[in-house]
Design an enzyme around this catalytic site. Structure first.
Site, PDB file in Angstrom:
ATOM      1  N   HIS A 180       1.844   4.181  -3.134  1.00  0.00           N
ATOM      2  CA  HIS A 180       1.878   5.672  -2.863  1.00  0.00           C
ATOM      3  C   HIS A 180       3.073   6.379  -3.221  1.00  0.00           C
ATOM      4  O   HIS A 180       3.224   7.368  -4.065  1.00  0.00           O
ATOM      5  CB  HIS A 180       1.753   6.105  -1.497  1.00  0.00           C
ATOM      6  CG  HIS A 180       0.245   6.053  -0.916  1.00  0.00           C
ATOM      7  ND1 HIS A 180      -0.842   6.439  -1.710  1.00  0.00           N
ATOM      8  CD2 HIS A 180      -0.389   5.527   0.102  1.00  0.00           C
ATOM      9  CE1 HIS A 180      -1.890   6.389  -1.099  1.00  0.00           C
ATOM     10  NE2 HIS A 180      -1.467   5.655   0.201  1.00  0.00           N
ATOM     11  N   HIS A 194       0.911  -1.200  -0.101  1.00  0.00           N
ATOM     12  CA  HIS A 194      -0.076  -0.006   0.176  1.00  0.00           C
ATOM     13  C   HIS A 194       0.884   1.248   0.171  1.00  0.00           C
ATOM     14  O   HIS A 194       0.600   2.255  -0.961  1.00  0.00           O
ATOM     15  CB  HIS A 194      -1.007   0.018   1.403  1.00  0.00           C
ATOM     16  CG  HIS A 194      -1.640   1.074   1.390  1.00  0.00           C
ATOM     17  ND1 HIS A 194      -2.954   1.053   1.214  1.00  0.00           N
ATOM     18  CD2 HIS A 194      -1.540   2.508   1.689  1.00  0.00           C
ATOM     19  CE1 HIS A 194      -3.628   2.402   1.295  1.00  0.00           C
ATOM     20  NE2 HIS A 194      -2.693   3.026   1.694  1.00  0.00           N
ATOM     21  N   GLU A 195       1.841   1.437   0.985  1.00  0.00           N
ATOM     22  CA  GLU A 195       2.596   2.470   1.100  1.00  0.00           C
ATOM     23  C   GLU A 195       3.404   2.765  -0.129  1.00  0.00           C
ATOM     24  O   GLU A 195       4.050   3.689  -0.526  1.00  0.00           O
ATOM     25  CB  GLU A 195       3.284   2.658   2.403  1.00  0.00           C
ATOM     26  CG  GLU A 195       2.499   2.651   3.633  1.00  0.00           C
ATOM     27  CD  GLU A 195       1.524   3.699   3.421  1.00  0.00           C
ATOM     28  OE1 GLU A 195       1.842   4.778   3.018  1.00  0.00           O
ATOM     29  OE2 GLU A 195       0.526   3.754   4.070  1.00  0.00           O
TER      30      GLU A 195
END
Length: 223
Positions: free
Chosen positions: A30, A26-27
């Protein structure tokens, strides 16, 4: 639930493994999308990485184990480095939740493959149970993270998207909302009756999403 924990103790090792994978990707989504769109801030902080240690947030992980919802360390993004700050900001923000949705889709696909070709039948009971549990947790946890991160409360991704979408003249109102956001968040999470009529029904949509994602997969595999 396992006492103070949202998950059973027996499943905890699998839960932790799924959390590490899901939070990390997820990170990374980003950070990588921001880097590719022209902002090197996350890269300079070492966040364009699949190393879990640079992404995991201790309190956010504990919250997920206790309350079933949590978060990782926010990725630093300087929207001023983008050619189209608001549009690219939305893309970078959406990349995180979308990565969880993709992980859930892949897990459903693998799960359906195991069912179609009977790959679990030749395994020991312990091995087959472990694989099924891992895939089920990959599906449910990633769909929970997908939905949870779309809630428009800071510092969640949904709020960042709202910031980029709304007219700048409403920014002062958003700042005032931020002052109460953490209080609202804690009330919804920890007051049982309030959670049961707000957060739980919303996160319960994971089953509808899982069913929706499984239909095209089953169709493609002729099931």
């Amino acid at each position: 639930m396992g006492g103070l924990l949202f998950y059973d103790w027996s499943t905890l090792p699998f839960v932790i493994l799924v959390l590490v994978l899901s939070f990390t990707i997820h990170e990374f989504a980003h950070a990588y999308s921001a880097y590719k769109l022209g902002d090197s801030t996350a890269y300079q902080f070492g966040r364009v990485s699949l190393n879990p240690m640079v992404h995991l947030d201790l309190f956010g992980t504990i919250m997920l184990l206790i309350a079933g919802i949590g978060w990782a360390k926010p990725v630093p993004v300087n929207r001023g480095n983008f050619k189209r700050p608001r549009l690219m900001g939305i893309i970078v923000t959406a990349a995180g939740p979308l990565s969880n949705l993709i992980l859930a889709f892949i897990s459903i696909f693998v799960f359906v493959l195991f069912q179609k070709y009977g790959w679990l039948k030749g395994m020991s009971v312990g091995s087959s149970d472990a694989i099924v549990l891992f895939l089920q947790l990959m599906i449910t946890i990633n769909l929970r993270l997908f939905l949870f991160n779309l809630i428009p409360i800071p510092p969640l991704d949904g709020y960042r998207i709202i910031q980029d979408v709304v007219n700048l003249k409403y920014s002062e109102s958003l700042i005032k909302f931020e002052q109460w956001a953490s209080v609202i968040f804690l009330l919804v999470v920890f007051i049982g009756p309030l959670r049961r009529v707000t957060l739980d029904p919303y996160l319960g949509l994971i089953f509808d999403i899982a069913d929706f994602l499984s239909k095209p997969i089953s169709w493609m595999l002729g099931m």
